[in-house]
Design an enzyme around this catalytic site. Structure first.
Site, mmCIF file in Angstrom:
data_model
loop_
_atom_site.group_PDB
_atom_site.id
_atom_site.type_symbol
_atom_site.label_atom_id
_atom_site.label_comp_id
_atom_site.label_asym_id
_atom_site.label_seq_id
_atom_site.Cartn_x
_atom_site.Cartn_y
_atom_site.Cartn_z
ATOM 1 N N ASN A 66 0.837 -1.198 0.000
ATOM 2 C CA ASN A 66 0.000 0.000 0.000
ATOM 3 C C ASN A 66 0.878 1.257 0.000
ATOM 4 O OD1 ASN A 66 -2.685 -1.034 0.076
ATOM 5 N ND2 ASN A 66 -2.423 -1.554 2.230
ATOM 6 N N CYS A 75 -4.632 -7.783 -4.076
ATOM 7 C CA CYS A 75 -5.101 -6.558 -4.729
ATOM 8 C C CYS A 75 -5.736 -6.988 -6.047
ATOM 9 C CB CYS A 75 -3.943 -5.593 -4.971
ATOM 10 S SG CYS A 75 -4.412 -4.111 -5.901
ATOM 11 N N HIS A 161 -12.026 -7.172 4.688
ATOM 12 C CA HIS A 161 -13.017 -6.166 4.259
ATOM 13 C C HIS A 161 -14.186 -6.110 5.228
ATOM 14 C CE1 HIS A 161 -11.357 -5.240 0.245
ATOM 15 N NE2 HIS A 161 -10.840 -6.448 0.357
ATOM 16 N N ASN A 192 -10.151 -2.867 5.130
ATOM 17 C CA ASN A 192 -10.703 -2.061 4.026
ATOM 18 C C ASN A 192 -12.196 -1.874 4.285
ATOM 19 O OD1 ASN A 192 -8.306 -2.125 1.984
ATOM 20 N ND2 ASN A 192 -8.548 -4.269 2.611
ATOM 21 N N GLU A 210 -9.779 2.372 1.416
ATOM 22 C CA GLU A 210 -8.833 1.259 1.478
ATOM 23 C C GLU A 210 -7.857 1.376 2.648
ATOM 24 O OE1 GLU A 210 -6.747 -0.245 -1.814
ATOM 25 O OE2 GLU A 210 -8.309 0.218 -3.278
ATOM 26 N N ARG A 211 -7.608 0.246 3.273
ATOM 27 C CA ARG A 211 -6.565 0.142 4.309
ATOM 28 C C ARG A 211 -5.239 0.621 3.712
ATOM 29 N NH1 ARG A 211 -4.703 -5.794 6.443
ATOM 30 N NH2 ARG A 211 -4.500 -6.040 4.181
ATOM 31 N N CYS A 219 -11.755 -0.560 -6.082
ATOM 32 C CA CYS A 219 -11.088 -1.560 -5.252
ATOM 33 C C CYS A 219 -11.613 -2.926 -5.691
ATOM 34 C CB CYS A 219 -11.374 -1.323 -3.773
ATOM 35 S SG CYS A 219 -10.610 -2.540 -2.677
ATOM 36 N N THR A 221 -10.751 -6.174 -4.741
ATOM 37 C CA THR A 221 -11.119 -7.091 -3.649
ATOM 38 C C THR A 221 -12.307 -6.536 -2.871
ATOM 39 O OG1 THR A 221 -9.418 -6.026 -2.261
ATOM 40 C CG2 THR A 221 -8.843 -8.144 -3.317
ATOM 41 N N GLY A 222 -12.431 -5.202 -2.839
ATOM 42 C CA GLY A 222 -13.596 -4.593 -2.172
ATOM 43 C C GLY A 222 -14.880 -4.922 -2.900
#
Ligand code: API
Length: 277
Positions: A66, A75, A161, A192, A210-211, A219, A221-222
């Site tokens: 990140n 990611c 998440h 996240n 995002e974290r 995002c 994965t979000g």
């Protein structure tokens, strides 16, 4: 030393991509933060590093950092750019690429129409998979944040998440609740934070804080986590179109232990070289 890199993005979630198969470099935490700075450095949400695999069944090792320098497990938007990068740089000729990440294996499929599909593995919901401090695996959890109680769902896509449902993403409290939940003590490795607006059973709007980076234009994965939580709660059904500020992704997931597939674009912006300190 001069480090060659490629600037890329997936729906505006932007990356510095570095080949450490044909180059050698040690990128320390502080250096990554300097390179991530949008004024004093190159500027990116994440640094993506291509390395030789440790597992002989894999084609590459895929490492993700990140903007704050923290190394993370996965990611999604970066995975699509990773596939485009290793093909463009002729590090492989395969159009189905297997990569190892700290969050588990991914399979990247480069489509003819320039889209990339990623097998993201099976979402996991048990609190200990994130990790999240909770006694049991529930569809929703209550979280006390700044004196208010908010309802969240949690999912791991290799990375953690938290997903909230909002009436309208346009006026969702991302700036305030995003950082407050990201750093909440019940998430020992931070989290996240996704803000999901249900449009229909096959369509959502989503914003993600995002974290380690803050709010991004997209995002991957979000998007996966939000859809997985929505399908598990019976609010969504596969496939789901996810509209993010930077563009749209398609998520397919049959539920249970089946693997979730994310499909979307990957764009190259420019190649560059930078002197490391
Ligand atoms: N901020 C994330 C990593 C990048 C995820 C995102 N850019 C994506 O496309 O999945 C984390 O700390 O887990």
């Amino acid at each position: 030393m001069l480090l060659h890199f490629t600037k890329m993005h997936g729906l505006g979630n932007d990356f510095m991509v570095v080949d450490l198969v044909t180059q050698r470099a040690r990128l320390e935490n502080e250096e990554i933060r300097r390179l991530a700075d949008r004024r004093f450095g190159i500027g990116f949400d994440q640094l993506l590093v291509v390395e030789p695999p440790r597992d002989p069944d894999m084609d590459f090792r895929y490492r993700i950092y990140n903007a704050d320098g923290s190394e993370v497990e996965n990611c999604g938007n970066g995975a699509r750019c990773f596939a485009r990068f290793v093909l463009d740089k002729r590090l492989t000729h395969k159009r189905q690429i297997r990569v190892e990440t700290a969050g588990g294996p991914l399979v990247l499929d480069v489509q003819d129409d320039n889209q990339v599909s990623v097998d993201m593995g099976a979402p996991r919901f048990a609190p200990q998979a994130l990790p999240f401090d909770a006694d049991e695996d529930l569809l929703t959890h209550r979280l006390d944040v700044d004196g208010k109680s908010v309802e969240i769902s949690v999912a791991s896509m290799g990375n953690p998440h938290a997903v909230l449902i909002v009436d309208n993403t346009d006026d969702a409290p991302v700036e305030h609740l995003g950082p407050a939940i990201e750093a909440h003590p019940r998430f020992p490795r931070r989290v996240n934070v996704g803000f999901m607006q249900l449009v229909s059973s096959g369509e959502i709007h989503l914003r993600v804080y995002e974290r380690g980076t803050g709010e991004t234009l997209a995002c991957g994965t979000g998007a996966c986590a939000a859809v997985a939580c929505g399908i598990r709660r019976g609010l969504l059904s596969s496939p789901v179109k996810v509209h993010l500020p930077g563009g749209s992704l398609q998520i397919d997931w049959a539920g249970g232990e089946s693997h979730l597939i994310m499909t979307g674009p990957a764009e190259r912006v420019y190649d560059g070289r930078i002197a490391l300190r």
